[in-house]
Each structure stands twice: as C-alpha cells, then as structure tokens.
Design an enzyme around this catalytic site. Structure first.
Site, PDB file in Angstrom:
ATOM      1  N   LEU A   8       2.701   6.019   0.044  1.00 58.89           N
ATOM      2  CA  LEU A   8       2.529   4.595   0.342  1.00 58.89           C
ATOM      3  C   LEU A   8       1.906   3.616  -0.853  1.00 58.89           C
ATOM      4  CD1 LEU A   8       2.067   1.921   2.134  1.00 58.89           C
ATOM      5  CD2 LEU A   8      -0.076   2.747   2.847  1.00 58.89           C
ATOM      6  N   THR A  10       1.326  -0.290  -2.366  1.00 55.75           N
ATOM      7  CA  THR A  10       1.434  -1.706  -2.010  1.00 55.75           C
ATOM      8  C   THR A  10       1.837  -2.204  -3.356  1.00 55.75           C
ATOM      9  OG1 THR A  10      -0.767  -2.089  -2.444  1.00 55.75           O
ATOM     10  CG2 THR A  10      -0.384  -1.285  -0.262  1.00 55.75           C
ATOM     11  N   GLY A  11       2.425  -3.502  -3.427  1.00 56.93           N
ATOM     12  CA  GLY A  11       2.887  -4.225  -4.407  1.00 56.93           C
ATOM     13  C   GLY A  11       4.138  -3.491  -4.987  1.00 56.93           C
ATOM     14  N   ILE A  16       3.559  -2.386 -12.149  1.00 55.16           N
ATOM     15  CA  ILE A  16       2.826  -1.153 -11.947  1.00 55.16           C
ATOM     16  C   ILE A  16       3.260  -0.498 -10.787  1.00 55.16           C
ATOM     17  CG2 ILE A  16       0.532  -0.177 -11.774  1.00 55.16           C
ATOM     18  CD1 ILE A  16      -0.474  -2.333 -13.593  1.00 55.16           C
ATOM     19  N   TYR A 168     -11.109 -12.952 -10.445  1.00 53.75           N
ATOM     20  CA  TYR A 168     -10.465 -11.713 -10.792  1.00 53.75           C
ATOM     21  C   TYR A 168     -11.228 -10.641 -11.138  1.00 53.75           C
ATOM     22  CZ  TYR A 168      -6.714  -8.509 -12.261  1.00 53.75           C
ATOM     23  OH  TYR A 168      -5.889  -7.527 -12.725  1.00 53.75           O
ATOM     24  N   ILE A 201      -1.217  -4.697 -19.389  1.00 55.72           N
ATOM     25  CA  ILE A 201      -0.197  -4.297 -19.000  1.00 55.72           C
ATOM     26  C   ILE A 201       1.096  -5.190 -19.090  1.00 55.72           C
ATOM     27  CG2 ILE A 201       1.158  -2.471 -17.700  1.00 55.72           C
ATOM     28  CD1 ILE A 201      -1.635  -1.600 -19.025  1.00 55.72           C
TER      29      ILE A 201
HETATM   30  N1  LIG Z   1      -0.726  -6.343 -15.595  1.00 58.21           N
HETATM   31  C1  LIG Z   1      -1.904  -6.036 -16.052  1.00 58.21           C
HETATM   32  O1  LIG Z   1      -1.993  -6.452 -17.369  1.00 58.21           O
HETATM   33  C2  LIG Z   1      -2.959  -5.329 -15.103  1.00 58.21           C
HETATM   34  C3  LIG Z   1      -4.209  -5.237 -15.691  1.00 58.21           C
HETATM   35  C4  LIG Z   1      -5.295  -4.766 -14.884  1.00 58.21           C
HETATM   36  C5  LIG Z   1      -4.819  -4.478 -13.720  1.00 58.21           C
HETATM   37  N2  LIG Z   1      -3.845  -4.935 -12.883  1.00 58.21           N
HETATM   38  C6  LIG Z   1      -3.754  -4.756 -11.434  1.00 58.21           C
HETATM   39  O2  LIG Z   1      -2.355  -3.823 -11.217  1.00 58.21           O
HETATM   40  C7  LIG Z   1      -1.772  -4.412 -10.068  1.00 58.21           C
HETATM   41  C8  LIG Z   1      -0.317  -4.662 -10.182  1.00 58.21           C
HETATM   42  O3  LIG Z   1      -0.089  -5.523 -11.087  1.00 58.21           O
HETATM   43  P1  LIG Z   1       1.233  -5.795 -11.713  1.00 58.21           P
HETATM   44  O4  LIG Z   1       0.819  -6.365 -13.105  1.00 58.21           O
HETATM   45  O5  LIG Z   1       2.163  -4.846 -11.440  1.00 58.21           O
HETATM   46  O6  LIG Z   1       1.627  -7.369 -10.933  1.00 58.21           O
HETATM   47  P2  LIG Z   1       2.837  -7.864 -10.458  1.00 58.21           P
HETATM   48  O7  LIG Z   1       2.519  -9.188 -10.269  1.00 58.21           O
HETATM   49  O8  LIG Z   1       3.982  -7.291 -11.486  1.00 58.21           O
HETATM   50  O9  LIG Z   1       2.860  -6.897  -9.117  1.00 58.21           O
HETATM   51  C9  LIG Z   1       2.157  -7.286  -8.091  1.00 58.21           C
HETATM   52  C10 LIG Z   1       2.857  -7.063  -6.860  1.00 58.21           C
HETATM   53  O10 LIG Z   1       1.998  -7.526  -5.703  1.00 58.21           O
HETATM   54  C11 LIG Z   1       2.518  -8.242  -4.710  1.00 58.21           C
HETATM   55  N3  LIG Z   1       1.443  -8.816  -4.076  1.00 58.21           N
HETATM   56  C12 LIG Z   1       0.823 -10.033  -4.302  1.00 58.21           C
HETATM   57  N4  LIG Z   1       0.094 -10.061  -3.159  1.00 58.21           N
HETATM   58  C13 LIG Z   1       0.470  -9.444  -2.365  1.00 58.21           C
HETATM   59  C14 LIG Z   1       0.063  -9.340  -0.711  1.00 58.21           C
HETATM   60  N5  LIG Z   1      -0.792 -10.142  -0.220  1.00 58.21           N
HETATM   61  N6  LIG Z   1       0.453  -8.432  -0.038  1.00 58.21           N
HETATM   62  C15 LIG Z   1       1.381  -7.612  -0.512  1.00 58.21           C
HETATM   63  N7  LIG Z   1       1.706  -7.599  -1.684  1.00 58.21           N
HETATM   64  C16 LIG Z   1       1.480  -8.488  -2.676  1.00 58.21           C
HETATM   65  C17 LIG Z   1       3.454  -8.936  -5.568  1.00 58.21           C
HETATM   66  O11 LIG Z   1       4.508  -9.568  -4.664  1.00 58.21           O
HETATM   67  C18 LIG Z   1       4.187  -8.033  -6.604  1.00 58.21           C
HETATM   68  O12 LIG Z   1       5.223  -7.369  -6.259  1.00 58.21           O
HETATM   69  C19 LIG Z   1      -2.680  -5.367  -9.571  1.00 58.21           C
HETATM   70  O13 LIG Z   1      -3.813  -5.284  -8.744  1.00 58.21           O
HETATM   71  C20 LIG Z   1      -3.373  -6.126 -10.920  1.00 58.21           C
HETATM   72  O14 LIG Z   1      -4.362  -6.786 -10.685  1.00 58.21           O
HETATM   73  C21 LIG Z   1      -2.708  -5.310 -13.773  1.00 58.21           C
END
Ligand SMILES: NC(=O)c1ccc[n+]([C@@H]2O[C@H](COP(=O)([O-])OP(=O)(O)OC[C@H]3O[C@@H](n4cnc5c(N)ncnc54)[C@H](O)[C@@H]3O)[C@@H](O)[C@H]2O)c1
Length: 260
Positions: A8, A10-11, A16, A168, A201
C-alpha cells in the site's frame, strides 16, 4: 525481491510515492495505490500495468487525514485483493505550507500536522489492526523473519529544522517518534516500522523553488546534487524486502549528506 508482497503506497500518484510504486512493481509486488485525486493515479496504474503484466494493481481515493476515509480504504483493499492485508505500507502522502514562525497561521499549522502526522498515524493504525487480525486467523503467518514492513517518509527537516518550516518540521519529527513507538509495540509480531528521512528531492513538492535557491542548496549537499525520487525508492525497496528483516525502529537519512 517483493514477489510475496502486497504494498500500500499513500501519495502514490506523485514524486517519491510514484517512484516507489514503479520500483516495487518491477520487483514483483502487487500494489494498492492511494491518493486524493484519480487522474494521475489511474494514469500511473495503467503505465505500471502495461510494463508489468503479472502485477495486480488497485487504485483508491483517500484523504489520509480523514479517519473514515482510511477505514474505508482498508475495506476496499480487502475487496480488491481477495481479502488480503497489505504487508508493506509506505506512507508518502505529505504536504508543505511554508511560512516563518511569526507569520504562520494556525490553519496552515493544523493542515500540515493533520496530513503528515495524523494521516501517517491513521494509516499505520489501520494497517496494524488488519495485520493483527490476519495473524489471529492464521498463526503460521507470523513464522517468518519479517511479517510486515511499515515505512514512513519523514524528512531530514524533522531532525535538523529548517527556516520557514516549523509546521512541517514538527510533523516530520512527530512521524519519527510515531515510527519508533510502533516499532516497539508491534516488533514482537515481526511487524517492522522504519522511517526514511529524505533530503532535498526533485518532485512536484519542490519544483517551485527558484533556481538561485536550488544552486545554493546544491552547494550545501556534500554529494553536490539534488536527490531523485528513485534514490528514495531504492531505500524503500530494501526496507520492504526481507533483506532488511533485522531493521526496526530506524530513521535512515537519504540526503546526499545534507544536514543543514
Ligand atoms: N521532495 C522532497 O524534497 C522531500 C523531502 C523530504 C521528505 N519528503 C516527503 O516525501 C513525501 C512525498 O513527497 P513528494 O516530494 O513526493 O511530494 P509530491 O507532492 O510529489 O507527492 C505527495 C503526494 O501526496 C498526496 N497527498 C497530499 N495530501 C494527501 C492526503 N491528505 N491524502 C492522500 N494523499 C495526499 C498528493 O496528492 C501527492 O500525490 C512527503 O511526505 C514529503 O513530505 C519530500
């Protein structure tokens, strides 16, 4: 590597989560892809299905911060996957609402905590409940080195802090504490729970950062490059697989050495 796994994510429609989904499917896992909107989710499922014919994929709309949605999610997964329970869970759903402390609104503080921390709590809780239920129905399931792997995407920001990200950083530090506690509570069932702490990232979450700021971020990363979603997916693959069966309660940085 993951042929006996139902994962599973999420997101799962973006960044990522999307990279994790692609890599898991390549390694033989069946998938439950979860996100808020259907367009990207269905497109991705179709793409992955075309590339990996034998993998079974279901898509689910769910706001992870809503407990009713999360309860329904697990019901709909059981219906889609012959009553099976996910034995790999990747909590990648997350948002930012950046602002310096003195200007940060209560609404944006609550929103980020609700999605990033409460959402991760709700999904982990339902996942563990379902796993314990299936263990009760078939005790043999637990006679393995790793019965299930819960993987929470936190952030180096939760560990080191970052200007403009009080909400955050607090949410991600909370995810680390949640992870370590879950690991202690359910390790005896061979359910492992670990956190990945990505650095910076390249995903839709970070694509609005101006080039000037990006250049200065790259300078502060010892490996001198922005991370790619696939860098995180490789670690998520290891944590999902039985190769990591003795890793539990860990927070693993994947940041090119970025420590602010
Ligand atoms: N990109 C970075 O630099 C980075 C760094 C550290 C941590 N992260 C963490 O990695 C994870 C993924 O981030 P990403 O960069 O791929 O971002 P992203 O915005 O590309 O993907 C996040 C996804 O989460 C979904 N989402 C948001 N709120 C939601 C909810 N309430 N219910 C279900 N889905 C929901 C969005 O629709 C999106 O598809 C996040 O938790 C983020 O905090 C990202």
């Amino acid at each position: 590597m993951l042929s006996n796994k139902l994962a599973l994510i999420t997101g799962g429609a973006s960044g990522i989560g999307r990279a994790v989904a692609r890599l898991y499917a390549k390694n033989g896992a069946n998938l439950c892809l979860v996100d808020m909107t259907s367009d990207n989710l269905n497109k991705l499922a179709e793409e992955i299905q075309n590339e990996n014919k034998s993998v079974k994929i279901s898509t689910h709309l769910c706001d992870v911060s809503n407990s009713g949605d999360v309860a329904n999610l697990f019901k709909s997964i059981r219906e889609s996957h012959e009553l099976k329970t996910p034995n790999v869970v990747v909590n990648s759903a997350g948002i930012t609402r950046d602002q310096v402390l003195v200007k940060l609104s209560e609404k944006d503080f609550d929103k980020v905590i609700n999605v990033n921390l409460k959402g991760t709590f709700l999904v982990n809780q339902q996942a563990v409940r379902s796993l314990l239920e299936s263990l009760q129905n078939d005790k043999n399931l637990g006679n393995v080195a790793s019965f299930a792997s819960l993987i929470n995407i936190a952030s180096v920001v939760g560990k080191y802090g970052n200007i403009g990200q009080a909400n955050y950083a607090a949410s991600k530090a909370g995810v680390e504490g949640l992870t370590k506690t879950i690991a202690k509570e359910v390790g005896k069932y061979r359910i492992r729970c670990n956190a990945i702490l990505p650095g910076f990232i390249e995903t839709p979450m970070t694509d609005k950062v101006p080039q000037k700021v990006l250049d200065s971020i790259v300078k502060s990363i010892p490996l001198r490059r922005i991370g790619q979603p696939e860098d995180i997916a490789q670690l998520a693959l290891f944590l999902a697989s039985d190769s990591s069966s003795y890793i539990n309660g860990a927070s693993i940085e994947c940041s090119g050495g970025l420590a602010f």
